[in-house]
Design a protein around this motif. Structure first.
Motif, mmCIF file in Angstrom:
data_model
loop_
_atom_site.group_PDB
_atom_site.id
_atom_site.type_symbol
_atom_site.label_atom_id
_atom_site.label_comp_id
_atom_site.label_asym_id
_atom_site.label_seq_id
_atom_site.Cartn_x
_atom_site.Cartn_y
_atom_site.Cartn_z
ATOM 1 N N PHE A 110 0.863 -1.180 0.000
ATOM 2 C CA PHE A 110 0.000 0.000 0.000
ATOM 3 C C PHE A 110 0.902 1.234 0.000
ATOM 4 N N THR A 111 0.812 2.075 -1.036
ATOM 5 C CA THR A 111 1.762 3.181 -1.189
ATOM 6 C C THR A 111 1.173 4.568 -0.974
ATOM 7 N N GLU A 112 -0.149 4.690 -1.041
ATOM 8 C CA GLU A 112 -0.774 6.007 -0.907
ATOM 9 C C GLU A 112 -2.063 5.910 -0.105
ATOM 10 N N ARG A 113 -2.449 7.032 0.484
ATOM 11 C CA ARG A 113 -3.769 7.143 1.121
ATOM 12 C C ARG A 113 -4.697 7.751 0.082
ATOM 13 N N SER A 114 -5.645 6.973 -0.405
ATOM 14 C CA SER A 114 -6.474 7.447 -1.515
ATOM 15 C C SER A 114 -7.909 6.955 -1.350
ATOM 16 N N LYS A 115 -8.799 7.470 -2.169
ATOM 17 C CA LYS A 115 -10.198 7.088 -2.130
ATOM 18 C C LYS A 115 -10.362 5.692 -2.722
ATOM 19 N N GLY A 116 -11.455 5.065 -2.343
ATOM 20 C CA GLY A 116 -11.737 3.732 -2.840
ATOM 21 C C GLY A 116 -11.347 2.667 -1.823
ATOM 22 N N ASN A 117 -11.953 1.494 -1.950
ATOM 23 C CA ASN A 117 -11.719 0.399 -1.003
ATOM 24 C C ASN A 117 -11.509 -0.913 -1.745
ATOM 25 N N THR A 147 6.750 7.360 10.139
ATOM 26 C CA THR A 147 7.233 7.928 8.876
ATOM 27 C C THR A 147 6.416 7.504 7.661
ATOM 28 N N ASP A 148 5.744 6.369 7.722
ATOM 29 C CA ASP A 148 5.030 5.865 6.544
ATOM 30 C C ASP A 148 3.602 6.376 6.435
ATOM 31 N N LEU A 149 2.910 6.537 7.560
ATOM 32 C CA LEU A 149 1.497 6.886 7.517
ATOM 33 C C LEU A 149 1.291 8.384 7.322
ATOM 34 N N LYS A 150 0.262 8.710 6.545
ATOM 35 C CA LYS A 150 -0.159 10.101 6.390
ATOM 36 C C LYS A 150 -1.064 10.471 7.572
ATOM 37 N N PRO A 151 -1.232 11.772 7.865
ATOM 38 C CA PRO A 151 -2.098 12.169 8.982
ATOM 39 C C PRO A 151 -3.510 11.615 8.835
#
Length: 309
Positions: A110-117, A147-151
């Motif tokens: 998993f490389t990005e925090r994005s919409k969709g499931n 360091t990996d997770l976005k807020p």
């Protein structure tokens, strides 16, 4: 020609030898068979785990489950409300299956925090029951949360027919550093929060329903085993525990709020807001013993080990 006396003497000697040989055999101790009790115990545990298994995805041969009692396919959907737009397969560019990225070979990245499931259907893959519902969920994660997770909150696993706050089982990372790791086993929202005010994830009533771990054992280039163990949900004496790397990290007792599902709409969501690696995801139809949890954590080749003939 032998004389009669010689023949009689010869016959007598043979009789004596036969009696002596029979006596020796009778006194002979039976050979001891060496049994490795430890190996036998492990084999028994593996058999019991295999019998309790309802779902297993190794990700080594694709995203389709290696073993399942229900639909083995993974699905992608733009959001939970757009059911008509669901697609079979993995169709999010920020999620991929990569060789050498798993705990045991291939893994999900998993490389990005994005919409969709993405999700697997719950029906038959998780042994939901309207009474005394028990089970266990096992998987591996690899990441550095700082360091990996976005807020924002993120749920590596979430199982529900509605949302995180309504008849749901999940683990999450809190929204900001330093991040706690939490187990949520949340019953029907109209029972535990009939008069909602503000966001549920900031509600003290909601937070009392969580089992949290401060300074959880995650780190770069290392794998952490997660196990959710629950028993007797949909009764007055439900219980749910969190284990990490085979160690008990906390238990929530006396869960008496009902978990009402439309099982046909319930899904096993993976990687909601998550950035990191995931591997060897399995579900069992009962809560596991401490020995079974330790064995599961120590399996040399993951859950595939218990499926091998």
């Amino acid at each position: 020609m032998l004389s009669i006396s010689i023949v009689k003497r010869f016959t007598f000697i043979i009789a004596i030898c036969s009696v002596t040989l029979y006596s020796c055999k009778q006194n002979e101790k039976p050979k001891e068979v060496t049994v490795n009790k430890e190996t036998t115990a492990v084999d028994t545990i593996n058999i019991n785990l295999k019998e309790a298994l309802t779902f297993y995805a190794s990700f080594d041969h694709g995203v389709k489950a290696d073993f399942s009692l229900g639909d083995p396919r993974i699905y992608t959907v733009p959001n939970r409300k757009t059911v008509d737009s669901v697609m079979a397969g993995l169709h999010k560019p920020d999620i991929s299956r990569q060789e050498g990225k798993g705990k045991y070979g291939h893994g999900l990245v998993f490389t990005e925090r994005s919409k969709g499931n993405i999700y697997y259907p719950s029906e038959k893959n998780i042994a939901y029951s309207k009474e005394n519902w028990s089970g266990a969920i096992s998987f591996w994660l690899s990441l550095d949360p700082a360091t990996d997770l976005k807020p924002g909150y993120c749920d590596p696993i979430q199982i529900t027919d509605e949302s995180y706050n309504d008849a749901a089982i999940w683990v999450d990372f809190t929204k900001a550093n330093p991040r706690d790791f939490r187990l949520g086993v949340i019953g029907d929202r109209d029972i535990w929060n009939p008069n909602p005010e503000g966001p549920d994830n900031e509600n003290p009533i909601f937070n009392k329903r969580l089992t949290g771990v401060k300074n959880p054992p995650f780190g770069k280039d290392q794998w952490t085993h997660i196990l959710i163990n629950f028993s007797n949900l949909n009764s007055d004496n439900g219980q749910a525990s969190l284990y990490m790397n085979g160690q008990h990290m906390g238990t929530r007792n006396t869960i008496d709020t009902p978990f009402t599902w439309d099982v046909s709409k319930s899904n096993i969501y993976l990687g909601l807001g998550y950035i990191g690696l995931m591997d060897d995801f399995s579900i069992f139809n009962r809560n596991l013993t401490n020995k079974e949890i330790t064995t599961l954590y120590q399996l040399e080749n993951g859950v595939q080990t218990i499926l091998e003939p």
